[in-house]
Design a protein around this motif. Structure first.
Motif, mmCIF file in Angstrom:
data_model
loop_
_atom_site.group_PDB
_atom_site.id
_atom_site.type_symbol
_atom_site.label_atom_id
_atom_site.label_comp_id
_atom_site.label_asym_id
_atom_site.label_seq_id
_atom_site.Cartn_x
_atom_site.Cartn_y
_atom_site.Cartn_z
ATOM 1 N N HIS A 1 2.896 -0.814 4.243
ATOM 2 C CA HIS A 1 2.368 0.456 3.732
ATOM 3 C C HIS A 1 3.426 1.531 3.908
ATOM 4 O O HIS A 1 4.194 1.535 4.885
ATOM 5 N N SER A 2 3.487 2.436 2.947
ATOM 6 C CA SER A 2 4.454 3.528 2.961
ATOM 7 C C SER A 2 3.727 4.833 2.671
ATOM 8 O O SER A 2 2.666 4.848 2.046
ATOM 9 N N ALA B 1 5.052 5.306 -3.392
ATOM 10 C CA ALA B 1 5.036 4.769 -2.033
ATOM 11 C C ALA B 1 4.655 3.292 -2.038
ATOM 12 O O ALA B 1 5.204 2.485 -1.281
ATOM 13 N N LEU B 2 3.713 2.930 -2.922
ATOM 14 C CA LEU B 2 3.300 1.516 -3.023
ATOM 15 C C LEU B 2 4.494 0.649 -3.424
ATOM 16 O O LEU B 2 4.750 -0.406 -2.818
ATOM 17 N N TYR B 3 5.249 1.084 -4.441
ATOM 18 C CA TYR B 3 6.372 0.266 -4.888
ATOM 19 C C TYR B 3 7.525 0.273 -3.897
ATOM 20 O O TYR B 3 8.328 -0.672 -3.849
ATOM 21 N N ALA B 4 7.601 1.308 -3.074
ATOM 22 C CA ALA B 4 8.566 1.286 -1.977
ATOM 23 C C ALA B 4 8.212 0.168 -1.004
ATOM 24 O O ALA B 4 9.084 -0.513 -0.455
ATOM 25 N N MET C 1 9.223 4.918 4.961
ATOM 26 C CA MET C 1 8.742 3.560 5.193
ATOM 27 C C MET C 1 8.086 3.480 6.554
ATOM 28 O O MET C 1 8.657 3.929 7.550
ATOM 29 N N GLU C 2 6.876 2.988 6.603
ATOM 30 C CA GLU C 2 6.160 2.820 7.854
ATOM 31 C C GLU C 2 6.076 1.332 8.160
ATOM 32 O O GLU C 2 5.840 0.513 7.260
ATOM 33 N N ILE D 1 0.833 -1.199 0.000
ATOM 34 C CA ILE D 1 0.000 0.000 0.000
ATOM 35 C C ILE D 1 0.869 1.251 0.000
ATOM 36 O O ILE D 1 1.889 1.324 0.695
ATOM 37 N N GLY D 2 0.449 2.235 -0.792
ATOM 38 C CA GLY D 2 1.074 3.546 -0.782
ATOM 39 C C GLY D 2 0.058 4.615 -0.400
ATOM 40 O O GLY D 2 -1.103 4.543 -0.806
ATOM 41 N N ILE D 3 0.494 5.609 0.391
ATOM 42 C CA ILE D 3 -0.408 6.640 0.923
ATOM 43 C C ILE D 3 0.193 8.020 0.651
ATOM 44 O O ILE D 3 1.419 8.211 0.750
#
Length: 339
Positions: A324-325, A312-315, A335-336, A289-291
């Motif tokens: 999720h990032s 962010a998703l691809y991170a 990065m979370e 997930i990217g946010i």
């Protein structure tokens, strides 16, 4: 001159709007349609029953009989069913002298009969078969039928248009909104620059393996379950869209709390990792997930927000998936940890 005697029942059938009066001007009989329009005329004087609009007559028998064969315009003083604020109906009439200075006035509806027809609920049974009013009533009925059918057709067209518009923005398999709906809505939010909102991109992990090993029917079952979970995890009013084969986008209006979106992302990942049953077999997936948040940007641009959420998703995928990032406005992704 030959004299014939006619029973009142025959007269009522032939002239249902006729009125008979004596030499003294007293009304002795009225036809059934006359009685329906203005009941209680029998026993009253002509002047008390009618208002002679043109020509203006006194209502005496002699005065009225002088206009034998000429057209009159009259109003019935005791006309029933007059709505508040409306006036008396204007009727047309002709005078026919009878023996012993008696007389008959035969009435007909005026140039605009629609008001009287509706006011007194007159039907073809209230007129003789040869009365032109019967044809007029037929035209009214035909018009009403055509109008009714047109209204039904219009309603069906409206329903079909609404259904088509809904189908154009709905993903057929999951019932979620589609990319078109998401792009349109996100575009409006960025143009209007209203309250803050959050954007979340989701890509399913290991979904291709489900399709390859169990078939597309199993994959469809997984996508339907994903859609159900996403609906349950968002707030009322948030938009959930399927924007690709196994890609989803969530839009959170009136939200500037990235922590809330991180909590939701964590719950989504946790629930998606539970096995999904397909004909006794377990389908296992997860999600990256990217946010990003609109409050991070000085100038809102829909394409930039989507691109940053994708980054962010691809991170998250590069860090091992099932994560999720959050994308920051400078283009970097923080990065979370997994929720």
């Amino acid at each position: 001159m030959s004299v014939i005697s006619v029973e009142t029942s025959t007269l009522d059938h032939a002239l249902p709007m006729a009125l008979l009066f004596e030499a003294c001007g007293t009304v002795t009989h009225v036809g059934p349609t006359f009685e329906k329009i203005a009941p209680g005329a029998v026993g009253k004087g002509l002047a008390g029953v009618m208002n002679f609009v043109h020509p203006q007559l006194s209502g005496s028998c002699a005065d009225v009989l002088r206009y034998s064969g000429r057209k009159l315009r009259v109003e019935l003083r005791h006309e029933a069913n007059i709505p508040p604020g409306e006036g008396l109906s204007t009727l047309r009439g002709t005078v026919v002298p009878l023996s012993d200075r008696r007389g008959l006035i035969n009435l007909a509806l005026g140039a605009d009969p629609g008001v009287a027809l509706k006011r007194h609920r007159l039907t073809s049974r209230d007129f003789t078969a040869t009365d032109p009013m019967v044809d007029f009533l037929y035209l009214i009925e035909a018009h009403a039928m055509v109008l009714s059918e047109f209204e039904r057709l219009s309603e069906r067209l409206d329903q079909a248009r609404t259904a088509a518009e809904e189908a154009a923005v709905t993903d057929k398999l999951t019932g979620l909104r589609n990319r078109r709906a998401m792009d349109d809505h996100l575009g409006r939010l960025t143009v209007d620059a209203g309250p803050a909102f959050g954007l979340m991109n989701i890509d399913l992990d290991y979904f291709k393996s489900v399709n390859d090993t169990m078939g597309h029917a199993a994959g469809d079952r997984v996508l339907e379950e994903v859609a159900r979970i996403l609906r349950q995890e968002v707030r009322s009013g948030d938009m959930v869209a399927r924007v690709g084969g196994d890609e989803f986008m969530l839009l959170f209006e009136n939200c500037a709390d990235v922590g809330l979106l991180q909590q939701i992302a964590g719950r989504i990942i946790q629930r998606l990792e539970l096995p999904i049953d397909w004909q006794g077999q377990e389908c296992r997936i997860s999600a990256s997930i990217g946010i990003t948040m609109s409050s991070y940007y000085d100038t809102l641009d829909a394409e930039r927000l989507v691109s940053d959420a994708d980054s962010a998703l691809y991170a998250s995928k590069r860090a091992g998936r099932a994560r999720h990032s959050v994308a920051r406005p400078v283009g970097e992704c923080s990065m979370e940890p997994e929720g």
